[in-house]
Scaffold this active site. Structure first.
Site, PDB file in Angstrom:
ATOM      1  N   GLY A  21       0.867  -1.227  -0.015  1.00 57.10           N
ATOM      2  CA  GLY A  21       0.025   0.151  -0.154  1.00 57.10           C
ATOM      3  C   GLY A  21       0.720   1.226  -0.002  1.00 57.10           C
ATOM      4  O   GLY A  21       2.126   1.171   0.131  1.00 57.10           O
TER       5      GLY A  21
ATOM      6  N   ARG B  68       4.090   6.278   1.670  1.00 59.47           N
ATOM      7  CA  ARG B  68       4.285   7.580   1.698  1.00 59.47           C
ATOM      8  C   ARG B  68       3.913   8.590   0.840  1.00 59.47           C
ATOM      9  O   ARG B  68       4.244   9.809   0.348  1.00 59.47           O
ATOM     10  CB  ARG B  68       5.893   7.625   1.505  1.00 59.47           C
ATOM     11  CG  ARG B  68       6.337   7.120   0.256  1.00 59.47           C
ATOM     12  CD  ARG B  68       7.791   7.388   0.046  1.00 59.47           C
ATOM     13  NE  ARG B  68       8.697   6.594   0.860  1.00 59.47           N
ATOM     14  CZ  ARG B  68       9.262   5.444   0.739  1.00 59.47           C
ATOM     15  NH1 ARG B  68       8.757   4.654  -0.722  1.00 59.47           N
ATOM     16  NH2 ARG B  68       9.829   4.696   1.578  1.00 59.47           N
TER      17      ARG B  68
ATOM     18  N   LYS C  52       3.688  12.855  -2.683  1.00 58.02           N
ATOM     19  CA  LYS C  52       4.557  11.753  -2.405  1.00 58.02           C
ATOM     20  C   LYS C  52       5.398  12.112  -1.563  1.00 58.02           C
ATOM     21  O   LYS C  52       6.138  13.243  -1.606  1.00 58.02           O
ATOM     22  CB  LYS C  52       5.261  11.110  -3.606  1.00 58.02           C
ATOM     23  CG  LYS C  52       6.265   9.958  -3.281  1.00 58.02           C
ATOM     24  CD  LYS C  52       6.594   9.390  -4.791  1.00 58.02           C
ATOM     25  CE  LYS C  52       7.571   8.171  -4.305  1.00 58.02           C
ATOM     26  NZ  LYS C  52       8.095   7.742  -5.786  1.00 58.02           N
TER      27      LYS C  52
ATOM     28  N   ASP D 140       8.252   6.764   8.253  1.00 59.18           N
ATOM     29  CA  ASP D 140       8.020   8.095   8.400  1.00 59.18           C
ATOM     30  C   ASP D 140       6.953   8.526   7.535  1.00 59.18           C
ATOM     31  O   ASP D 140       6.454   9.854   7.588  1.00 59.18           O
ATOM     32  CB  ASP D 140       9.078   8.964   9.015  1.00 59.18           C
ATOM     33  CG  ASP D 140      10.042   9.225   7.865  1.00 59.18           C
ATOM     34  OD1 ASP D 140       9.580   8.633   6.658  1.00 59.18           O
ATOM     35  OD2 ASP D 140      11.177   9.815   7.888  1.00 59.18           O
ATOM     36  N   GLY D 141       6.957   8.045   6.491  1.00 60.39           N
ATOM     37  CA  GLY D 141       6.000   8.600   5.326  1.00 60.39           C
ATOM     38  C   GLY D 141       6.412   9.738   4.528  1.00 60.39           C
ATOM     39  O   GLY D 141       5.881  10.287   3.703  1.00 60.39           O
TER      40      GLY D 141
ATOM     41  N   ARG E  74       2.834  14.109  -7.746  1.00 61.74           N
ATOM     42  CA  ARG E  74       2.955  13.262  -9.094  1.00 61.74           C
ATOM     43  C   ARG E  74       1.924  13.134  -9.791  1.00 61.74           C
ATOM     44  O   ARG E  74       0.651  12.893  -9.080  1.00 61.74           O
ATOM     45  CB  ARG E  74       3.633  11.855  -8.678  1.00 61.74           C
ATOM     46  CG  ARG E  74       3.705  10.942  -9.801  1.00 61.74           C
ATOM     47  CD  ARG E  74       4.647   9.508  -9.309  1.00 61.74           C
ATOM     48  NE  ARG E  74       3.752   8.573  -8.519  1.00 61.74           N
ATOM     49  CZ  ARG E  74       4.389   7.545  -8.034  1.00 61.74           C
ATOM     50  NH1 ARG E  74       5.657   7.330  -8.170  1.00 61.74           N
ATOM     51  NH2 ARG E  74       3.754   6.902  -7.285  1.00 61.74           N
TER      52      ARG E  74
ATOM     53  N   ARG F 228      -2.002  -0.841 -10.183  1.00 65.59           N
ATOM     54  CA  ARG F 228      -0.737  -1.670 -10.419  1.00 65.59           C
ATOM     55  C   ARG F 228      -1.143  -3.120 -10.780  1.00 65.59           C
ATOM     56  O   ARG F 228      -2.118  -3.659 -10.284  1.00 65.59           O
ATOM     57  CB  ARG F 228      -0.055  -1.541  -9.099  1.00 65.59           C
ATOM     58  CG  ARG F 228       0.497  -0.161  -8.870  1.00 65.59           C
ATOM     59  CD  ARG F 228       0.686  -0.140  -7.345  1.00 65.59           C
ATOM     60  NE  ARG F 228       0.811   1.461  -7.129  1.00 65.59           N
ATOM     61  CZ  ARG F 228       2.148   2.255  -6.848  1.00 65.59           C
ATOM     62  NH1 ARG F 228       3.177   1.556  -7.462  1.00 65.59           N
ATOM     63  NH2 ARG F 228       1.922   3.340  -6.513  1.00 65.59           N
TER      64      ARG F 228
ATOM     65  N   ASP G 240       4.282  -4.281  -7.824  1.00 66.22           N
ATOM     66  CA  ASP G 240       3.794  -3.281  -7.260  1.00 66.22           C
ATOM     67  C   ASP G 240       4.231  -1.798  -8.041  1.00 66.22           C
ATOM     68  O   ASP G 240       3.804  -0.942  -7.638  1.00 66.22           O
ATOM     69  CB  ASP G 240       3.727  -3.135  -5.587  1.00 66.22           C
ATOM     70  CG  ASP G 240       5.328  -3.265  -5.409  1.00 66.22           C
ATOM     71  OD1 ASP G 240       5.886  -3.973  -5.673  1.00 66.22           O
ATOM     72  OD2 ASP G 240       5.564  -2.158  -4.591  1.00 66.22           O
TER      73      ASP G 240
ATOM     74  N   ASP H 288       7.282   5.095 -10.346  1.00 63.22           N
ATOM     75  CA  ASP H 288       8.267   4.861  -9.292  1.00 63.22           C
ATOM     76  C   ASP H 288       9.692   4.955  -9.640  1.00 63.22           C
ATOM     77  O   ASP H 288      10.372   3.842 -10.018  1.00 63.22           O
ATOM     78  CB  ASP H 288       7.998   3.448  -8.297  1.00 63.22           C
ATOM     79  CG  ASP H 288       6.801   3.890  -7.637  1.00 63.22           C
ATOM     80  OD1 ASP H 288       6.425   4.916  -7.294  1.00 63.22           O
ATOM     81  OD2 ASP H 288       6.106   2.816  -7.175  1.00 63.22           O
TER      82      ASP H 288
END
Length: 472
Positions: free
Chosen positions: A86, A89, A109, A121-122, A172, A179, A244, A254
């Site tokens: 999932g 971040r 992001k 920590d995202g 983004r 995905r 993913d 990504d």
């Protein structure tokens, strides 16, 4: 004037099984580094004062119509299945309909922790945010399907990785963030109703001509065929082709441990965590086939009699290697100025690549030099090159305008790894000159530009980037 985004959200209507609602975590002192005016016009996003855009694209101020959420998915990571991943971040703010009539996701992001962050920590630090901004926009200019960058913001906070780094948030834009792993999630947990719902949604959003799950599989396969061949044609190595990170829309997504090759090596790997070469340059076609086989396995779970679909799904996947090779050869023919097809073309291209490998020739500069008629200097064995060149000149003699085809197929500029690292080092110290320069030059990668020849130079031995890191 306030930032205006004409949100028209559909993914949020699928239900809570597909996501978790989550607000971004505010940051201390957001500052706008970049805002992509051209992309904003396409998205019909109205800009505002710089300070307000910094607040919006850092996640401090929520726009009207936004429905922030973290998408859920699973995935094979380096061949090992993780049934629950999932967005750890990232947050999808919502969707817009662009001036071209297409639907786009807008996602933050690095905007803080989500229910899928696990021990993270995202957040994101500045280096990976600028890398993704520059490389994704460069890929767009190269004509390679890709997610894009709308904005980059520094946060005024420190992100701790192997030390303290300046924090940042990337905005983004993607055709969607669906995905292969999204389908795997529902198939792995036997959630057939949601799998069917996702399939119908993906067809309606991306491939309305597709009929049923196998029609979707065929459409995704064809999109991935074009994408992988395009990567190969510009020397791009994704680095983490996990399921993913395999987009249903056929976009590059990504930009973690990714890079463009300098010296041509078929076995080149840049990811610091790819110790076996699974995602090496030459392995990307076979990994794409493997990923689509995982999608096929997931999709057929929703059929009343999955066994009946196995034969057709298998045929769809088994056709993929030859389709990739055909598209690869079409693109490399164009790099040599060839539009027609002849039986010896595969050998012609393969022999050139072999000469490049043996001579440690730079991938981009060699094809660019071929376009400009000065390639002999790129090879350590001039006699071997001249022998190949004679074959090539004979082959292209009947082509109507090979020089024009080559100029349109061989970029002069790519985001070279050592220049990206130079840009990041400068930006960490507060100097964004190289960042803006790269964005300007790489927006026109096929045109030789005045006073930019230093960007053509391959790295010196002490500048070589041997591995790249996710780092977000």
């Amino acid at each position: 004037m306030t930032v205006q985004v004409p949100f028209d959200n559909t993914f949020a209507q699928l239900g809570p099984g597909f996501y978790r609602k989550q607000m971004p975590e505010p940051v201390v002192a957001p500052k706008l580094v970049a805002f992509n005016q051209d992309l904003a016009r396409l998205l019909q996003v109205a800009p505002a004062e710089v300070s307000e855009m910094a607040e919006v694209f850092a996640g401090n101020r929520m726009l009207e119509g936004a429905e922030p959420l973290a998408q859920t998915y699973a995935g094979h990571q380096f061949g090992t299945f993780n049934p629950q991943l999932g967005d750890g971040r990232a947050l999808l703010l919502g969707e817009v309909l662009g001036q071209d009539g297409r639907r786009y996701d807008i996602q933050l992001k690095g905007s803080g922790r989500t229910p899928f962050s696990r021990q993270g920590d995202g957040r994101a630090w500045l280096g990976p945010v600028l890398r993704e901004y520059v490389i994704s926009e460069a890929m767009h200019a190269l004509g390679v399907p890709t997610t894009r960058a709308l904005a980059a913001v520094t946060t005024g906070e420190t992100v701790w990785r192997e030390g303290g780094m300046p924090g940042a948030v990337l905005t983004r834009v993607a055709a969607s963030h669906l995905r292969v792993g999204t389908f795997q999630l529902f198939a792995a947990h036997g959630r057939t109703a949601e799998l069917k719902q996702l399939t119908d949604y993906a067809i309606a959003r991306h491939y309305p001509q597709a009929e049923g799950p196998l029609g979707l599989l065929r459409s995704v396969r064809d999109a991935q065929v074009g994408l992988i061949a395009a990567w190969m044609s510009v020397g791009f190595i994704h680095g983490v082709m996990n399921t993913d990170n395999c987009s249903i829309s056929g976009e590059t997504i990504d930009y973690g441990p990714c890079a463009f090759m300098d010296t041509y090596r078929a076995e080149q790997v840049f990811s610091s965590i790819d110790r076996t070469g699974r995602y090496a340059y030459a392995n990307q076609p076979s990994i794409a086939v493997w990923n689509l086989a995982q999608l096929a396995t997931a999709l057929i779970q929703q059929l009343d009699d999955p066994q009946e679909a196995v034969e057709e799904a298998t045929a769809i996947i088994h056709a993929m290697p030859s389709l990739i090779e055909a598209e690869w050869l079409r693109l490399f023919r164009r790099k040599l100025g060839l539009l027609s097809m002849e039986s010896g073309d595969l050998d012609l291209v393969s022999d050139l690549l072999q000469l490049m490998a043996e001579g440690q020739a730079d991938f981009t500069n060699t094809f660019c030099a071929l376009s400009e008629g000065r390639a002999a200097g790129e090879f350590q064995d001039p006699a071997a090159f001249q022998s190949w060149q004679q074959r090539w000149m004979q082959r292209r003699a009947e082509e109507p305008d090979p020089e024009a085809v080559m100029r349109a197929s061989n970029p002069v500029y790519i985001p070279r790894n050592h220049r990206i690292e130079e840009m990041i080092a400068a930006a960490v110290s507060g100097d964004f000159t190289m960042f803006h320069r790269l964005n300007t030059v790489l927006a026109s990668p096929y045109l030789r530009q005045p006073d930019q020849d230093d960007l053509l130079r391959p790295p010196m031995p002490d500048e070589v980037v041997k591995a790249t890191f996710c780092g977000t």
